[in-house]
Enzyme design. Structure first.
Site, PDB file in Angstrom:
ATOM      1  N   GLY A   1       0.752  -1.226  -0.030  1.00 12.76           N
ATOM      2  CA  GLY A   1       0.189  -0.131  -0.067  1.00 12.76           C
ATOM      3  C   GLY A   1       0.788   1.390   0.017  1.00 12.76           C
ATOM      4  O   GLY A   1       2.062   1.187  -0.268  1.00 12.76           O
ATOM      5  N   CYS A   2       0.110   2.353   0.181  1.00  8.61           N
ATOM      6  CA  CYS A   2       0.834   3.685   0.149  1.00  8.61           C
ATOM      7  C   CYS A   2       1.985   3.820   0.964  1.00  8.61           C
ATOM      8  O   CYS A   2       3.157   4.465   0.780  1.00  8.61           O
ATOM      9  CB  CYS A   2      -0.200   4.905   0.056  1.00  8.61           C
ATOM     10  SG  CYS A   2      -0.920   4.958   1.645  1.00  8.61           S
ATOM     11  N   TYR A   3       1.620   3.750   2.376  1.00 10.91           N
ATOM     12  CA  TYR A   3       2.863   3.871   3.455  1.00 10.91           C
ATOM     13  C   TYR A   3       4.009   3.104   3.039  1.00 10.91           C
ATOM     14  O   TYR A   3       5.153   3.687   3.101  1.00 10.91           O
ATOM     15  CB  TYR A   3       2.354   3.707   4.764  1.00 10.91           C
ATOM     16  CG  TYR A   3       1.455   4.769   5.499  1.00 10.91           C
ATOM     17  CD1 TYR A   3       1.841   6.189   5.200  1.00 10.91           C
ATOM     18  CD2 TYR A   3       0.180   4.691   6.062  1.00 10.91           C
ATOM     19  CE1 TYR A   3       1.274   7.185   5.695  1.00 10.91           C
ATOM     20  CE2 TYR A   3      -0.686   5.703   6.555  1.00 10.91           C
ATOM     21  CZ  TYR A   3      -0.131   6.851   6.314  1.00 10.91           C
ATOM     22  OH  TYR A   3      -0.901   7.878   6.931  1.00 10.91           O
TER      23      TYR A   3
ATOM     24  N   ALA B   1       5.945   4.360  -0.183  1.00  5.96           N
ATOM     25  CA  ALA B   1       6.668   5.777   0.000  1.00  5.96           C
ATOM     26  C   ALA B   1       7.891   5.586   0.776  1.00  5.96           C
ATOM     27  O   ALA B   1       8.937   6.020   0.477  1.00  5.96           O
ATOM     28  CB  ALA B   1       5.627   6.861   0.541  1.00  5.96           C
TER      29      ALA B   1
END
Length: 352
Positions: A154-156, A159
């Site tokens: 996912g995003c966390y 990044a």
């Protein structure tokens, strides 16, 4: 001359934010045909009844989730489901030789005891989970290209890991000093009604949550440990920001060599990501903003060194629903099918 065959794909869990992003991107992908949308809570409804803005473009109903029927119609299946559901469906699809891309956490862990400890779900699909490849193309491109099952981050984690990877892989930092301070918009919480995501609650406010116990922590630690070559514990703190899209991870760590300067690190990052078309390392003195990445599959990375503290500061900005979710899954699909990694994905954000 006959029409070129497109690969039939399906989405299970098409009614959430991740699912509708997949629909949008797959509709524009030149090599695939979207033939199935599935979901239990909205079975029998049209996608247009949930997202009226798609009525002119998508004429597919939400169908019951029946793995045998899905496998008979689809070569590739995206699972955009809550944690704990993909592991019930994926084994049946894999048995029918479908390629499966899971957007939940079910297949992101090499050790399912870690998954159970953090997610609370007992699993009996250990053999299948062992075949899953972590879907971060910038790190595991070769493995993804040969896989049948992908656990897409996912995003966390995306990044954070893109910010940290060159530092850990090259041994440039004291690994135990790494701290991740991350912030994401409200769409990261999904489309379900939640009090903390109400406009009156989230607007004009900024708050940390799940401090010291966020479920993405062990996932980040797993990949960081792989890169560093030994077991690592990472401090990770997420924050909810009153905006719809975007994730920014700011990473702090102590440099092993206090003589390294910003331009050295920019050179190192450009070399590390030289074959990664979706990573854009910012020029000296430029620091990324989430708005730059909005609507695109890009990750912008900015670097700074604080000579007073001997720390490096890395900033990584993505669109949480694209590079942090649906776009990354399609990037993995492109690799699995031996297509160009950028195929069917937006190359520029919609700014401002």
């Amino acid at each position: 001359m006959g029409k070129l065959r497109r690969v039939p794909v399906g989405i299970v869990g098409a009614s959430g934010y991740g699912g509708v992003q997949l629909v949008r991107l797959l509709m524009d992908h030149p090599e695939v045909e979207l033939v199935y949308l599935g979901g239990e809570s909205n079975t029998g409804k049209s996608l247009a009844s949930l997202y009226p803005h798609l009525a002119h473009a998508v004429n597919l109903p939400i169908e019951a989730v029946e793995p045998e029927i899905i496998a008979s119609r689809c070569e590739v299946v995206f699972l955009s489901l809550p944690n704990g559901l993909a592991c019930q469906i994926a084994p049946k699809l894999l048995e029918k030789e479908c390629k499966v891309l899971d957007l939940s956490a079910d297949y992101r862990f090499s050790d399912l005891t870690t998954y159970t400890a953090w997610y609370g779900t007992q699993r009996n699909d250990h053999a299948i989970a062992a075949t899953a490849v972590y879907g971060l193309p910038e790190l595991y491109r070769d493995r993804i290209s040969e896989a049948q099952l992908i656990g897409c981050p996912g995003c966390y984690p995306t990044a954070s890991l893109l910010a940290l990877s060159p530092l850990l892989k090259q041994g440039l930092i004291v690994p135990e000093t790494a701290i991740i301070d991350a912030k994401s918009g409200t769409s990261d919480g999904g489309r379900q009604a939640k009090v903390n995501l109400l406009l009156a609650e989230a607007d004009n406010s900024l708050a940390a949550y799940s401090i010291g116990r966020h479920r993405h922590t062990p996932e980040i630690e797993q990949i960081c440990s792989d890169l560093a070559g030994h077991e690592l514990t990472i401090q990770f703190t997420p924050h909810l920001v009153p905006m719809v899209r975007g994730t920014l991870a700011t990473v702090y760590a102590t440099l092993r060599d206090p003589g390294l300067v910003r331009d050295d690190l920019i050179t190192i990052y450009n070399a590390f990501y030289r074959n990664s078309p979706w990573i854009k390392v910012c020029d000296s003195g430029i620091y990324p903003q989430t708005k730059w990445a909005t609507g695109s599959n890009l990750c912008y990375i900015g670097l700074e060194v604080d000579p007073r503290t001997g720390r490096v500061i890395v900033m990584s900005a993505i669109d949480n629903l694209i590079k942090g979710q649906a776009g990354q899954a399609i990037q993995c699909l492109n690799l699995m099918m031996d297509w160009d990694e950028t195929l069917g994905l937006p190359k520029l954000g919609f700014y401002p």
